[in-house]
Scaffold this motif. Structure first.
Motif, short mmCIF file in Angstrom:
data_model
loop_
_atom_site.label_atom_id
_atom_site.label_comp_id
_atom_site.label_asym_id
_atom_site.label_seq_id
_atom_site.Cartn_x
_atom_site.Cartn_y
_atom_site.Cartn_z
N CYS A 86 20.15 5.76 -3.80
CA CYS A 86 19.77 4.40 -3.36
C CYS A 86 19.56 4.35 -1.84
O CYS A 86 18.70 3.59 -1.36
N LEU A 87 20.28 5.16 -1.09
CA LEU A 87 20.11 5.14 0.37
C LEU A 87 18.80 5.83 0.79
O LEU A 87 18.20 5.45 1.80
N ARG A 88 18.36 6.82 0.02
CA ARG A 88 17.08 7.46 0.32
C ARG A 88 15.94 6.47 0.14
O ARG A 88 15.02 6.40 0.98
N VAL A 89 16.01 5.69 -0.92
CA VAL A 89 14.98 4.66 -1.14
C VAL A 89 15.00 3.64 -0.02
O VAL A 89 13.94 3.23 0.49
N ALA A 90 16.19 3.24 0.40
CA ALA A 90 16.30 2.28 1.49
C ALA A 90 15.72 2.83 2.78
O ALA A 90 15.02 2.12 3.53
N ALA A 91 15.97 4.11 3.06
CA ALA A 91 15.44 4.72 4.28
C ALA A 91 13.92 4.84 4.21
O ALA A 91 13.22 4.64 5.21
N GLN A 92 13.40 5.17 3.02
CA GLN A 92 11.94 5.25 2.87
C GLN A 92 11.30 3.89 3.07
O GLN A 92 10.24 3.78 3.72
N ASP A 93 11.93 2.85 2.53
CA ASP A 93 11.39 1.50 2.68
C ASP A 93 11.33 1.08 4.14
O ASP A 93 10.47 0.29 4.54
N ARG A 94 12.26 1.60 4.94
CA ARG A 94 12.29 1.26 6.36
C ARG A 94 11.40 2.17 7.19
O ARG A 94 11.29 2.00 8.41
N GLY A 95 10.78 3.15 6.54
CA GLY A 95 9.89 4.04 7.25
C GLY A 95 10.62 5.06 8.13
O GLY A 95 10.07 5.54 9.12
N GLU A 96 11.86 5.40 7.74
CA GLU A 96 12.62 6.38 8.52
C GLU A 96 11.93 7.74 8.43
O GLU A 96 11.42 8.13 7.38
N PRO A 97 11.90 8.51 9.53
CA PRO A 97 11.19 9.80 9.53
C PRO A 97 11.83 10.87 8.65
O PRO A 97 11.14 11.75 8.15
N THR A 98 13.14 10.83 8.48
CA THR A 98 13.85 11.84 7.66
C THR A 98 14.76 11.12 6.66
O THR A 98 15.99 11.19 6.76
N PRO A 99 14.19 10.43 5.68
CA PRO A 99 15.01 9.62 4.76
C PRO A 99 16.01 10.44 3.95
O PRO A 99 17.13 9.99 3.70
N THR A 100 15.63 11.65 3.53
CA THR A 100 16.53 12.46 2.72
C THR A 100 17.75 12.89 3.51
O THR A 100 18.89 12.80 3.02
N VAL A 101 17.53 13.35 4.73
CA VAL A 101 18.64 13.79 5.58
C VAL A 101 19.55 12.61 5.90
O VAL A 101 20.79 12.71 5.82
N GLN A 102 18.96 11.49 6.25
CA GLN A 102 19.75 10.31 6.58
C GLN A 102 20.59 9.86 5.38
O GLN A 102 21.77 9.50 5.52
#
Length: 217
Positions: free
Chosen positions: A158-174
């Motif tokens: 769920c956090l990877r999806v949230a990071a992708q939605d925010r346009g984070e450059p490294t969603p998987t790592v975050q």
């Protein structure tokens, strides 16, 4: 597990007061539940002593042999408790994951669920952190480790999806870093709760802690 399992819940028939009362035999499966409930109650005693089958049998007013008619070993009794924990938590976690909440909200709800469950079921908290499993079969601790790995995997998802939605450059790592942090936070709170004799609430200042951990940098 706070079920009313007393088979004699109904009052006596006045016509039978002069006769010897007949003890009803527990229905199939009912004695197993009574055994697990008694074990959970013993585990939530603050002294935190290792539960023996002799003490468990004495609490239930039966022989140790009677326990082994329902469970092949004490390890199997603990597996019954672990099964209850898994069913209780993942039934609700699956609902959280399928909800329309955003990823951070799902993560926060998952963490809160685990800590609130432990707070309401102190004996289960001792099983979750492994304190009750010391000197028991190693497969029990392995199973609890797998539970936390599954929870961490859900958090990453769920956090990877949230990071992708925010346009984070490294969603998987975050997502990996934050999920690991949250899982460690849960385990740390449960350890503190168990080893304080259940005096330190696992949900203490929970909202503030979650806000701090889940705020994006």
């Amino acid at each position: 597990m706070n079920q009313n399992l007393d088979p004699s819940a109904h009052g006596p028939n006045p016509a039978d007061l002069d006769t010897e009362p007949v003890r009803k035999r527990p229905k199939p499966g009912e004695r197993r539940i009574q055994i697990l409930q008694a074990l959970a109650e013993m585990l939530q005693e603050p002294a935190g002593e290792r539960v023996t089958t002799a003490a468990l049998a004495a609490r239930l007013g039966v022989s140790e042999a009677a326990l082994y008619r329902h469970f092949a070993s004490k390890a199997q009794m603990y597996e019954g408790l672990i099964g209850f924990i898994e069913d209780s938590l993942f039934g609700l976690i699956n609902q959280i994951m399928s909800s329309g909440d955003d990823g951070r909200r799902k993560a926060a709800r998952t963490v809160a669920l685990m800590l609130q469950f432990a707070e309401k079921n102190p004996g289960m908290a001792r099983v979750m952190v492994g304190d009750a499993l010391v000197l028991e079969h190693e497969r029990l601790q392995d199973r609890m480790n797998q539970l936390f790995e599954r929870v961490e995997s859900n958090l990453r998802q769920c956090l990877r999806v949230a990071a992708q939605d925010r346009g984070e450059p490294t969603p998987t790592v975050q997502a990996q870093v934050l999920a690991s942090t949250l899982a460690s936070f849960v385990q740390g709170r449960l350890h503190r709760f168990s080893r304080s004799g259940f005096r330190r609430s696992p949900t203490e200042q929970l909202d503030a802690c979650l806000t701090a951990m889940l705020s994006w940098q």
